[in-house]
Every structure is written in C-alpha cells, then in structure tokens.
Design a protein around this motif. Structure first.
Motif, mmCIF file in Angstrom:
data_model
loop_
_atom_site.group_PDB
_atom_site.id
_atom_site.type_symbol
_atom_site.label_atom_id
_atom_site.label_comp_id
_atom_site.label_asym_id
_atom_site.label_seq_id
_atom_site.Cartn_x
_atom_site.Cartn_y
_atom_site.Cartn_z
ATOM 1 N N ILE A 286 8.891 26.776 -13.707
ATOM 2 C CA ILE A 286 7.655 26.176 -13.210
ATOM 3 C C ILE A 286 6.923 27.226 -12.381
ATOM 4 N N ILE A 287 5.645 27.413 -12.672
ATOM 5 C CA ILE A 287 4.810 28.325 -11.899
ATOM 6 C C ILE A 287 3.569 27.577 -11.435
ATOM 7 N N PHE A 288 3.297 27.660 -10.125
ATOM 8 C CA PHE A 288 2.077 27.109 -9.543
ATOM 9 C C PHE A 288 1.208 28.257 -9.059
ATOM 10 N N SER A 289 -0.078 28.185 -9.346
ATOM 11 C CA SER A 289 -1.013 29.179 -8.841
ATOM 12 C C SER A 289 -2.248 28.453 -8.326
ATOM 13 N N PHE A 290 -2.101 27.785 -7.192
ATOM 14 C CA PHE A 290 -3.191 27.042 -6.576
ATOM 15 C C PHE A 290 -3.770 27.855 -5.434
ATOM 16 N N SER A 291 -5.024 28.219 -5.562
ATOM 17 C CA SER A 291 -5.672 29.074 -4.577
ATOM 18 C C SER A 291 -5.701 28.417 -3.204
ATOM 19 N N PHE A 292 -5.595 29.259 -2.160
ATOM 20 C CA PHE A 292 -5.710 28.776 -0.781
ATOM 21 C C PHE A 292 -7.094 28.174 -0.520
ATOM 22 N N PHE A 293 -8.077 28.567 -1.325
ATOM 23 C CA PHE A 293 -9.455 28.112 -1.113
ATOM 24 C C PHE A 293 -9.859 27.013 -2.090
ATOM 25 N N SER A 294 -8.905 26.485 -2.841
ATOM 26 C CA SER A 294 -9.244 25.525 -3.884
ATOM 27 C C SER A 294 -9.444 24.120 -3.359
ATOM 28 N N GLY A 295 -8.957 23.850 -2.160
ATOM 29 C CA GLY A 295 -9.034 22.497 -1.642
ATOM 30 C C GLY A 295 -7.857 21.645 -2.061
ATOM 31 N N THR A 296 -6.981 22.174 -2.927
ATOM 32 C CA THR A 296 -5.776 21.467 -3.330
ATOM 33 C C THR A 296 -4.723 21.669 -2.254
ATOM 34 N N ASP A 297 -4.276 20.607 -1.625
ATOM 35 C CA ASP A 297 -3.388 20.757 -0.471
ATOM 36 C C ASP A 297 -1.927 20.513 -0.805
ATOM 37 N N PHE A 298 -1.609 20.339 -2.090
ATOM 38 C CA PHE A 298 -0.226 20.144 -2.530
ATOM 39 C C PHE A 298 0.394 18.867 -1.944
ATOM 40 N N GLU A 299 -0.432 17.945 -1.488
ATOM 41 C CA GLU A 299 0.121 16.721 -0.913
ATOM 42 C C GLU A 299 0.891 15.916 -1.963
ATOM 43 N N ASP A 300 0.504 16.071 -3.235
ATOM 44 C CA ASP A 300 1.196 15.345 -4.291
ATOM 45 C C ASP A 300 2.630 15.839 -4.490
ATOM 46 N N PHE A 301 2.953 17.008 -3.934
ATOM 47 C CA PHE A 301 4.322 17.509 -4.017
ATOM 48 C C PHE A 301 5.268 16.626 -3.199
ATOM 49 N N LYS A 302 4.704 15.812 -2.327
ATOM 50 C CA LYS A 302 5.513 14.897 -1.519
ATOM 51 C C LYS A 302 6.334 13.970 -2.421
ATOM 52 N N GLN A 303 5.752 13.561 -3.559
ATOM 53 C CA GLN A 303 6.493 12.728 -4.500
ATOM 54 C C GLN A 303 7.396 13.570 -5.388
ATOM 55 N N LEU A 304 6.912 14.731 -5.780
ATOM 56 C CA LEU A 304 7.676 15.581 -6.694
ATOM 57 C C LEU A 304 8.952 16.109 -6.055
ATOM 58 N N GLN A 305 8.986 16.207 -4.737
ATOM 59 C CA GLN A 305 10.125 16.798 -4.036
ATOM 60 C C GLN A 305 11.439 16.077 -4.326
ATOM 61 N N HIS A 306 11.391 14.824 -4.718
ATOM 62 C CA HIS A 306 12.602 14.029 -4.891
ATOM 63 C C HIS A 306 13.150 14.051 -6.313
ATOM 64 N N PHE A 307 12.425 14.682 -7.247
ATOM 65 C CA PHE A 307 12.856 14.662 -8.645
ATOM 66 C C PHE A 307 13.865 15.779 -8.926
ATOM 67 N N ASN A 308 14.759 15.478 -9.841
ATOM 68 C CA ASN A 308 15.799 16.430 -10.211
ATOM 69 C C ASN A 308 15.457 17.083 -11.544
ATOM 70 N N PHE A 309 15.458 18.412 -11.570
ATOM 71 C CA PHE A 309 15.268 19.180 -12.791
ATOM 72 C C PHE A 309 16.553 19.986 -13.018
ATOM 73 N N PRO A 310 17.519 19.427 -13.726
ATOM 74 C CA PRO A 310 18.854 20.025 -13.806
ATOM 75 C C PRO A 310 18.911 21.391 -14.475
ATOM 76 N N LYS A 311 17.875 21.744 -15.249
ATOM 77 C CA LYS A 311 17.892 23.028 -15.959
ATOM 78 C C LYS A 311 16.946 24.065 -15.344
ATOM 79 N N LEU A 312 16.342 23.749 -14.219
ATOM 80 C CA LEU A 312 15.355 24.644 -13.612
ATOM 81 C C LEU A 312 16.003 25.925 -13.106
#
Length: 500
Positions: A286-312
């Motif tokens: 998984i690669i994220f490239s969200f600019s510091f100036f994009s206005g995207t604050d990664f708040e949605d990662f709050k839900q993603l943090q709990h998911f398991n990706f066993p092959k990551l």
C-alpha cells in the motif's frame, strides 16, 4: 576455434542485462546477432530514456534521435504524406535500416509520442515556412507514427494514454497486438469509445493506472475494469476536482486479486472514505501520496487502523501521514509481516512502535529528531532482519557521526545499506569517516556496505569534500564499501518508481 553460444542461450543471458542499459548498449557493438538481441531489449520501452543510455545527452537530442529513427521506419505512403505537407525530419541514414525498430516495442505511450514530436518540430529554424500550424504538423506526424505502431506491434504489453489539453487527442482504435495487453495507464476523461473498444478485447489486464480529472467516470471505463480476470495492481490519482469515489463499487469484484494499491491525491477536498481499502484483504503493498497541502487530513484512517491485512509487506507514506495514534494501532495489527516501511513522520512513540511491532523489517525510512539516537539503537536491536535504512541528518535531525557509530555497533548482521540525507554540505571529517570504515571492516559479521549520500538540492551545491572522497575511494578499492550519491529529487523519484 571460437565457439558461439546458441542463440536461445545468448538471448537468455543478455535478458539479464535489461536494467543495465550501458552494458546492454555495449553489446550492440559486438556483432550482428548480439546487436539484434540487444536492440530488441532496448526498444521494448524506448520512452523510458530518462533511465537509459540516453541520460548523458540533452533531452532534445534524445527526442530527435528517437523520432528520426521512427520516421525512417514509416511506410512510404506516410513519408510521402509528410513530404507533401512540407514536413521534413531527417533520418539516421539514407540506407535501409538494419531492423524494423517499431516492431520491437512492447510499450506504447501516446503522450510521449506527442511530446517528442512537439519538441522536435518546435525546435525547427525560425525561417522554416509551412502552411500548417505547429499543432497541425504535430498531429500529422504523431498520427502517422501511431498508425505505424498499431500495424507493426504484434504483442503490446503496456499502453499509456492520458488526456492532455495541450496536445491533440487521437481517435485511438484497438489493434490485434493489444490482445495481450497487461498494463494500462489512462485518464478517466478519455473518449468513452476508447474504453468500449478495449473492454471487448482486453480481459487480462494485471495493472491499471487511472488519473481522475473530475468526478465523472464513464460506464465504459467501469465496464472495462469489471471485465478483467486477474487484476493485481491498482493506481488511483486524483488532482484538483478529481475523485475516485464513483469507481470504488466497480473495484469490489477484484477484492481478492488486487495485491498492490497506490493512492495519490492532490485534491483540495477529501476524495472519499479510505475504508474501501479494507475490501482488499490480500494486499501486499500500500502506498499513500497525499500532499500536505491537499486538505486531506487522513481522518478516515481512524477506521482503517483496525483492519487486518495478513499479507501486507510494504507500507509507504510518501507525503502526509495519519495521526501517530492511528498509525501505531495499524502497526500493532499489521506490523509483524511488514518488510518495508516508509513514512515522513517524526514522533517518538511512533518510532518506538516500529521496534515493538515490526520485527521482520528489511527496509526502513523514518525521521528522527536530534536527541533520539537511542530510538535508532532500539530499532537495530529489535529488528534483526533489517538490511537498509534511510535517515535524515543535520540541523535538527540526528548527527551524522552518531548515526555511523550506531550503525557499526548495533546494526544486525543482515544490514548492508545506509542512506543518509544531508542538509549540511560539510558532512563529516575525513578522519571520522575513515574511522567508521575501519570499524565496519573489522566487524565480525559484515557485508559490503552500500553508502548512499542524498544531498539537499537547494542548500548543498556540492555533496562531500575532496578529503572525504579520497577516503571513500580508498575503501571502495578495498572492497569494504560501495558508494553512490544522489540528489533529493532523484531519490524521491526512485521511491515512487520502485512501486512500478
């Protein structure tokens, strides 16, 4: 009497040189057989000249060289059409070419053809008189070149076609060689007929790369994605008002096959929830490239943090990172299998969590502030499979000599690559550098150390001084180290290209 290797055997050997363009170019000069095998490999992706033998030349010379060869490959009717429209592009020789170079191509980039044609025709002498506008001449030449490729390429592996408001857009039709297409780079706003035609013949795409320029996604593009049988790699890029929201439902069909995901956003508003990533339970990268100036604050990662990706195995944040507490929880669940971790974050608790939750890391980039050298020590002790680390040094970051001492004393036996980003042009003294090399040479368990120095392109006009270079050359000759220097932009481009 000299014995010649069988052609199949020679071909297999030279194939191993595919990434070594300079050596491959030397093979061209051996004899006709070596030349043909090497030229076939070199011309598979001729558009990638930035990383090839052409890097020593000016970009215009490269473009001119490629285009002149392609013009020589054109059928006579195309050459006559250009001649009638007073478009004269020189060819490498007046004699017939040794090979049909166009037939060797496995990668076709419509935009690169446009760029090359434009750069060559734009550089024509100012006194050149032509009844056609530059744009019309560009279209005419590029169209004939593209038609030639569609007639000559028997098996196309990769097609790149992006909308560009500054270039002519072509009514690009499918051709038989596209049946084996495995990689597609495109824009979401290309004509729907383009996607319609592809969906009828291309069902085995393994990699799709889409740039979203608005939030409209045609049904034909959705159908093309839906019909793929084994989609493995997905790249979604959204700029300004672009959004990938409308494509997400179509992706659910491939939830079990996609293993690589790259999300890149430079949007001024949140694109969509990141929770859709949880659908892809077999993700390895998984690669994220969200600019510091994009206005995207990664708040949605709050839900993603709990998911398991066993092959990551690989996780990269090329720009902005989620909140440390979210990322720490994610590493607690998914860190055990990680082999590569890259994040532009400097947080003490987060750095310590790497040591606690990621014991099998082989490759790491994380930012340490000044005074956090003990955290680096903890990572070395806990991550016993670590092979490579990239560290920022100077000013408010770690001291270079502290890092070298920590590497020589605590890095695991598997360790063999140190990347140091420096903003201090003085680096360290020759005596200190030689002391480090001697200690590395005397380690009980050691490998040849790859030392890669990355300079700040803005603040450092030179990389390291003459005294340090003498020491480096000395220990390169002794087989203790391998040395390389890079600019910051070159290194960052490498991180992105590593994905592809």
């Amino acid at each position: 009497m000299a014995h010649q290797l069988p052609t199949d055997c020679l071909n297999e050997i030279i194939e191993y040189l595919e990434e070594d363009k300079l050596t491959l170019h030397s093979c061209v000069l051996v004899n006709r057989l070596w030349c043909e095998i090497s030229v076939r490999i070199l011309w598979r992706d001729i558009w990638n000249f930035k990383c090839s033998i052409f890097r020593q030349y000016r970009p215009l010379n490269v473009a001119s060289s490629i285009l002149s060869t392609l013009i020589a490959c054109l059928p006579n009717e195309s050459k006559e059409l250009l001649y009638k429209n007073e478009i004269f592009i020189s060819t490498p020789t007046s004699k017939p070419l040794m090979f049909n170079y166009a037939a060797f191509c496995k990668v076709l980039s419509i935009n690169e053809i446009n760029r090359i044609v434009d750069s060559v025709l734009r550089d024509e002498p100012s006194n050149t008189i032509n009844s056609l506008s530059l744009k019309d001449r560009n279209f005419l030449v590029a169209n004939e070149v593209i038609k030639m490729f569609t007639n000559q390429i028997s098996s196309l592996k990769k097609l790149a076609y992006h909308y560009n408001q500054y270039h002519n857009n072509f009514s690009f039709n499918y051709f038989p060689g596209m049946r084996n297409l495995s990689e597609l780079h495109c824009s979401s706003n290309l004509p729907s007929n383009f996607f319609y035609q592809l969906s009828h013949i291309c069902h085995n795409l393994q990699s799709i790369f889409i740039k979203f320029h608005n939030d409209v996604v045609s049904n034909e593009l959705k159908e093309l994605i839906s019909l793929q049988n084994n989609l493995k790699q997905l790249t979604l890029l959204a700029y300004f008002n672009g959004s990938w929201t409308n494509i997400i439902p179509t992706l659910t069909k491939h939830a079990n096959t996609i293993t690589k995901l790259y999300l890149d956003s430079d949007n001024y508003k949140d694109n969509s929830s990141l929770s859709f990533i949880s659908l892809f339970s077999n993700l390895q990268e998984i690669i994220f490239s969200f600019s510091f100036f994009s206005g995207t604050d990664f708040e949605d990662f709050k839900q993603l943090q709990h998911f398991n990706f066993p092959k990551l195995q690989k996780l990269k944040f090329l720009d902005q990172c989620p909140k440390p507490e979210y990322l720490m929880k994610f590493l607690e669940i998914n860190g055990k299998n990680l082999k590569k971790l890259y994040m532009t974050e400097n947080n003490v608790d987060l750095s310590l969590s790497i040591a606690n939750f990621c014991p099998n890391l082989k490759n790491l980039f994380v930012i340490f502030n000044n005074g956090e050298i003990d955290i680096l020590k903890t990572i070395f002790i806990n991550c016993q499979y670590l092979e490579s680390i990239k560290i920022w040094c100077g000013y408010r970051y770690l001291n270079e000599m502290e890092v070298l001492e920590m590497v020589v004393n605590y890095s695991p036996n598997s360790f063999h690559e140190l990347k140091i980003y420096i903003s201090n042009p003085d680096f360290i003294s020759p005596n200190d550098l030689e002391s480090f090399f001697i200690k590395w040479k005397n380690r009980a368990q050691k490998k040849v150390l790859s030392l890669i120095i990355i300079k700040d392109d803005y603040y450092c006009s030179s990389l390291i001084n003459e005294g340090n270079m003498k020491i480096i050359k000395k220990y390169e000759n002794l087989g203790v180290i391998k040395f390389e220097n890079k600019g910051y932009e070159e290194e960052e481009d490498g991180e992105i290209n590593d994905y592809y």
